[in-house]
Design a protein around this motif. Structure first.
Motif, PDB file in Angstrom:
ATOM      1  N   ILE A  13       8.479  -7.858   6.166  1.00 19.60           N
ATOM      2  CA  ILE A  13       7.433  -8.421   5.308  1.00 19.60           C
ATOM      3  C   ILE A  13       7.431  -9.944   5.433  1.00 19.60           C
ATOM      4  O   ILE A  13       6.375 -10.569   5.531  1.00 19.60           O
ATOM      5  CB  ILE A  13       7.626  -7.980   3.849  1.00 19.60           C
ATOM      6  N   LYS A  52      -2.990  -5.601   1.128  1.00 13.78           N
ATOM      7  CA  LYS A  52      -1.862  -6.269   1.780  1.00 13.78           C
ATOM      8  C   LYS A  52      -1.970  -7.786   1.692  1.00 13.78           C
ATOM      9  O   LYS A  52      -0.986  -8.470   1.426  1.00 13.78           O
ATOM     10  CB  LYS A  52      -1.777  -5.824   3.244  1.00 13.78           C
ATOM     11  N   GLN A  56       0.684 -10.400   0.115  1.00 10.78           N
ATOM     12  CA  GLN A  56       1.254 -11.494   0.896  1.00 10.78           C
ATOM     13  C   GLN A  56       1.044 -12.839   0.206  1.00 10.78           C
ATOM     14  O   GLN A  56       1.958 -13.661   0.140  1.00 10.78           O
ATOM     15  CB  GLN A  56       0.650 -11.522   2.302  1.00 10.78           C
TER      16      GLN A  56
END
Length: 78
Positions: A13, A52, A56
């Motif tokens: 990640i 996503k 982030q």
């Protein structure tokens, strides 16, 4: 441990966070890790996008808020 906390420990990640480009807006094409902190604060106040990218940006907000962006620099692919 909550699911999000477990994901935060996943190095993949962080690698993706260091190498993903902003897909839209004023900073389109910039690496997320290079986004200015005031831009992330604005997203924090207005709401991060879903999905996503939102995860982030929220993660990056926390990283910058805590002065940890130096951890991402060695992860940027040349």
């Amino acid at each position: 441990m909550a699911k999000q906390e477990i994901n935060a420990l996943n190095p993949e990640i962080l690698i993706a966070l260091a190498n993903t480009k902003m897909p839209f807006g004023k900073y389109q094409g910039w690496l997320l890790c290079h986004l200015p902190e005031p831009y992330l604060v604005w997203f924090h106040q207005k709401g991060f996008p879903s999905g996503k990218l939102g995860m982030q940006l929220a993660t990056l907000y926390e990283i910058k808020l805590n002065g940890l962006e130096y951890l991402l620099k060695p992860l940027i692919k040349k």
